[in-house]
Write a protein that holds these residues in place. Structure first.
Motif, PDB file in Angstrom:
ATOM      1  N   LYS A   1       0.849  -1.187   0.000  1.00 16.16           N
ATOM      2  CA  LYS A   1       0.000   0.000   0.000  1.00 16.16           C
ATOM      3  C   LYS A   1       0.885   1.237   0.000  1.00 16.16           C
ATOM      4  N   PRO A   2       0.402   2.321  -0.605  1.00 13.64           N
ATOM      5  CA  PRO A   2       1.274   3.483  -0.806  1.00 13.64           C
ATOM      6  C   PRO A   2       1.916   4.023   0.471  1.00 13.64           C
ATOM      7  N   GLU A   3       1.209   3.912   1.599  1.00 14.18           N
ATOM      8  CA  GLU A   3       1.742   4.534   2.819  1.00 14.18           C
ATOM      9  C   GLU A   3       2.733   3.630   3.545  1.00 14.18           C
ATOM     10  N   ILE A   4       2.898   2.389   3.060  1.00 13.36           N
ATOM     11  CA  ILE A   4       3.783   1.447   3.741  1.00 13.36           C
ATOM     12  C   ILE A   4       5.221   1.611   3.252  1.00 13.36           C
ATOM     13  N   LEU A   5       6.148   1.590   4.201  1.00  8.79           N
ATOM     14  CA  LEU A   5       7.567   1.693   3.864  1.00  8.79           C
ATOM     15  C   LEU A   5       7.984   0.521   2.974  1.00  8.79           C
TER      16      LEU A   5
ATOM     17  N   VAL B   1      -3.207  -6.668   4.915  1.00  6.22           N
ATOM     18  CA  VAL B   1      -2.962  -5.670   5.966  1.00  6.22           C
ATOM     19  C   VAL B   1      -1.999  -4.596   5.450  1.00  6.22           C
ATOM     20  N   ILE B   2      -1.046  -5.028   4.645  1.00  3.01           N
ATOM     21  CA  ILE B   2      -0.053  -4.056   4.172  1.00  3.01           C
ATOM     22  C   ILE B   2       0.037  -3.976   2.638  1.00  3.01           C
TER      23      ILE B   2
END
Lengths: 87, 737
Positions: free
Chosen positions: A11-15, A68-69
């Protein structure tokens, strides 16, 4: 053969440490115009009969992606094999 | 375009409604914030107070009890830093000190087991680093739900791979830990991680942002919208219409960045370039900025637009609340800034000056010229609410304690019982897990799992080393929190002592249900009292630790699970005592006394699904004497008896090197094999008279001799080691492999 392609991306916000490592390596190649790199995975599902997108979505949701990610997209692809047999 | 809530706006619109309740703040807490500020808080301030005044950061329910650790702490001239620091530090020689701490990462590890566990390891390693130490080892204390529940597979695999993935990539050996399965942890697995580090005594760091005019440097990874759970999830979800990309995300760790952070920090320490340092953990910049300035009794000015962001659209309150991993906050004197940034660049980590230390106790934070925070840092870090919550003994406790396991029907076939027990989830060999961890990297590991304690060499010249063991028994603590906590302490103490080390310090991770439930709070209070009393009796201080509350599903709390870590000094690691039988012909003896104590035992649990009665009696005076004997006596092997009793200890000792044993039991053979009486150690010696002489008034019972390829209990049964190994070692691989 009927092929369904599943693209799984963080997901875009995940490192994304892997993407970041590549991004950091690019200047060493002399590439300066790329500002961000994200790395995901592509999974090809060959169906024996008609490709079933709903089934593919279920597979992706339960097994291929960690929702989840990660997010995923499912699409049909005309493979080279398919094209040939369709002649 | 979102309007940024500034101090100016807060003064202009004092009555704007704020989502304090959604952020977990009580109405009276919100009123207190307004009183402190003399106005309503800004959005950023509200986020900061909600984080710093949360249970996790403020210890508001536990503080009144945790004080005992300080009050009852025995005087120790070894202690260089204690509770309240990032981790406790104890001196182990004239020149060296050791820092260690155990911390929980329970809730994140249920949501996303791999990353939750990985970032748990990363977080505790940074705590150790912040004290000036080089991290040298990690351990993990894991508790999962029922072994055969479908969701347990997901959690076990994720957590074990996460612990291994992060630790292995950092190049740190994982020297031990615990794995326990119990249905009470189904919706609340416990993932505790311990790290230990070593430092020259004069390299000790502290977190105070001292020296007006000093520069505040943020070092390490970029800041993103990481951070799930508790306050920060709600922080963003409530302030804005929760669109997909403004929602906080699972924290993802990057061990390679952490490795660079370790090396760069150590270089900075050695060059004497650091005035103060704090790691960024659960509460991110909010915690680091307020704690460092509060510790110095000074103010701070920070500029959020300078913080390197992963996502440029982040708003000030998000930047402050972000839990992005692999970041440290440094306080540096102005003339050293250039040198510090050069070290950062050398190691390839970002280093950014984001503010400076100021006169007066005000933390002022701006974002693109807007002042979004202006408050006393002490009000965030130290003056949070403190609650003396109501305590009540659980209503079922009397009945539970009356339902003793000693009255349960006992087996006639002890051979079958032994084979069932050694294959059961909590007693089986944990090799499937520990083989996924690197146990020997760095080349200083002397003992690691499955040994009783991890033992690491610190100095190649003197062979000085440290031993660490961790233990926790949720069932004992459920039956009697005071005694259960002492039992965990006694076991960890004994596990350190069997290696020949001298126990010197304690860290703890207290995992409990909701503090708002008086029964849970009573368990907590009793466990803390037991632990503090126990440490006083043993003469070793608690140097730091962590509390994890709200481990419950609905109204059902987990078994209260205090995990206790004991650190010991080993004067010469080449003389350590391992746990396994070494060769044939040695005398096997039992130190300590076996009583009929089956309540809370693995046998009662595995064979009857029974939990009731009182846990085994703990005698810390005896434990202390036992530890002295273990150091003084000439032992070939020594193995602590705990869960599963003598049967388990014999099994592990014969299988360690494939050396069988023949033993004769006196009294009731079932009790002798499966009682879990504390204060006992199984030893082998060459000279039993010398052992008796060294043992003083500790009872010595000769059991038999080592040798052969069977475990033989005279008059009862014999089991070939191959059959025993198959039973003991197959369980986890079959379930999760």
């Amino acid at each position: 053969m009927a092929r369904v392609v599943v693209d799984v991306m963080l997901k875009p916000e995940i490192l994304d440490p892997q993407g970041q490592a590549v991004a950091n390596a690019l200047p060493r190649l002399g590439v300066t115009e790329v500002s961000s790199v994200r790395i995901g995975k592509r999974i090809e599902l060959e169906f024996t009969g008609e490709p079933d997108l709903d089934k593919a979505r279920e597979i992706a949701d339960k097994l291929l992606a960690n929702t989840v990610i990660e997010s995923f997209e499912v699409r049909l692809e005309e493979s080279a094999d398919t094209a040939r047999t369709a002649q | 375009m979102t309007t940024i809530d500034t101090v100016e706006l807060a003064e202009k619109n004092p009555d704007e409604e704020q989502p304090y309740a959604e952020l977990g703040l009580q109405a009276d807490e919100y009123e207190r914030i307004k009183e402190i500020l003399g106005r309503r808080p800004t959005q950023s301030e509200l986020a900061m107070y909600s984080i710093m005044w949360s249970e996790h950061c403020s210890y508001k329910s536990s503080k009144v009890h945790l004080r005992q650790f300080g009050e009852k702490a025995p005087k120790s001239d070894r202690m260089l830093a204690g509770i309240g620091e990032n981790a406790g530090v104890v001196r182990v020689s004239d020149t060296l000190a050791v820092t260690f701490k155990v911390e929980s990462h329970n809730h994140p590890s249920f949501v996303e087991p791999y990353q939750g566990a990985a970032t748990g390891v990363g977080g505790i390693v940074r705590d150790i680093l912040a004290m000036g130490a080089r991290p040298i080892a990690v351990m993990d204390q894991l508790r999962f739900g029922a072994v055969d529940h479908p969701d347990t597979t997901r959690v076990v695999n994720g957590v074990v791979q996460g612990v291994g993935g992060y630790g292995n990539c950092l190049g740190l050996p994982n020297i031990g830990g615990e794995t326990v399965f119990d249905p009470c942890y189904q919706g609340n697995p416990l993932v505790n991680a311990l790290s230990v580090g070593v430092l020259p005594v004069d390299r000790l760091q502290n977190k105070a942002a001292a020296g007006v005019g000093n520069v505040v440097i943020l070092m390490g990874a970029k800041t993103g919208r990481d951070g799930i759970g508790g306050v920060s999830v709600l922080a963003s979800a409530t302030f804005e219409e929760g669109s997909e990309d403004s929602r906080p995300a699972v924290q993802v760790g990057d061990p390679f960045t952490e490795k660079l952070l370790i090396e760069s920090c150590l270089e900075l320490y050695d060059a004497g370039l650091v005035v103060g340092i704090q790691d960024l953990g659960g509460a991110g910049l909010t915690c680091a900025l307020s704690e460092t300035s509060s510790a110095a009794g000074l103010g701070m000015r920070a500029y959020l637009e300078r913080v390197p962001l992963r996502e440029p659209s982040m708003l000030p309150h998000e930047i402050l609340a972000s839990e992005s991993q692999e970041r440290m906050l440094l306080i540096v004197s102005p003339e050293n800034v250039e040198a510090v940034l050069a070290v950062c660049e050398k190691w390839g980590v970002l280093g950014t000056a984001i503010g400076e230390v100021t006169e007066g106790e005000r933390l002022v934070i701006s974002w693109n010229e807007h002042v979004v925070v202006d408050c006393p840092p002490g009000s965030l870090a130290d003056d949070g609410p403190v609650y003396a919550r109501p305590l009540r003994e659980p209503a079922d406790l009397i009945l539970l304690q009356a339902d003793r396991a000693e009255t349960l029907p006992r087996p006639s076939d002890l051979r079958a019982t032994l084979l069932t027990l050694v294959a059961s989830p909590n007693l089986c060999d944990k090799g499937w897990i520990t083989e996924q961890y690197d146990r020997y990297v760095l080349g200083n590991t002397v003992l690691a799992q499955p040994e009783d304690a991890g033992l690491v060499r610190l100095d190649e010249e003197s062979n000085l080393g440290i031993a660490i063991a961790t233990d926790g028994n949720g069932r004992y603590t459920r039956l009697n929190p005071y005694e259960g906590a002492r039992a965990s302490l006694a076991e960890a103490y004994r596990n350190v002592a069997v290696t020949g080390a001298e126990p010197i310090a304690v860290s703890d991770c207290l995992n409990f249900g909701s503090p708002e439930d008086p029964a849970v709070m009573w368990q907590f209070a009793e466990a803390v009292r037991g632990l503090a009393d126990g440490c006083q009796e043993l003469g070793i201080p608690v140097t730091g630790g962590n509390v994890s509350f709200y481990n419950q599903t609905g109204t059902v709390a987990i078994n209260p699970t205090p995990v206790v870590a004991v650190l010991g000094i080993h004067e010469d690691v080449t003389t350590r005592t391992p746990m396994g039988f070494a060769e044939a012909g040695h005398t096997i003896a039992l130190l300590g006394e076996t009583r009929e104590e089956l309540s809370g035992s693995e046998w009662a649990w595995v064979e009857h699904g029974h939990l009731g009665g009182q846990p085994p009696k703990i005698d810390l005076g005896h434990e202390k004497k036992l530890a002295d004997v273990l150091r003084a006596a000439d032992l070939v092997s020594a193995h602590d008896l705990s869960d599963g009793g003598l049967a388990q200890a014999l099994t592990e000792s014969v299988l360690r090197r494939g050396i069988g044993a023949t033993v004769t039991l006196t009294g009731d053979a079932f009790v002798a094999l499966f009682s879990e009486s504390a204060g006992r150690v199984l030893v082998t010696v060459k000279d039993v008279d010398a052992l008796r002489a060294a043992a003083g008034d500790i009872p010595v019972t000769v059991l038999g001799t080592t040798g052969g390829d069977k475990l033989t209990v005279e008059g009862q049964f014999e089991i070939p080691l191959t059959e025993l190994a198959e039973a003991h070692q197959g369980t986890l691989g079959k379930l999760y492999g």
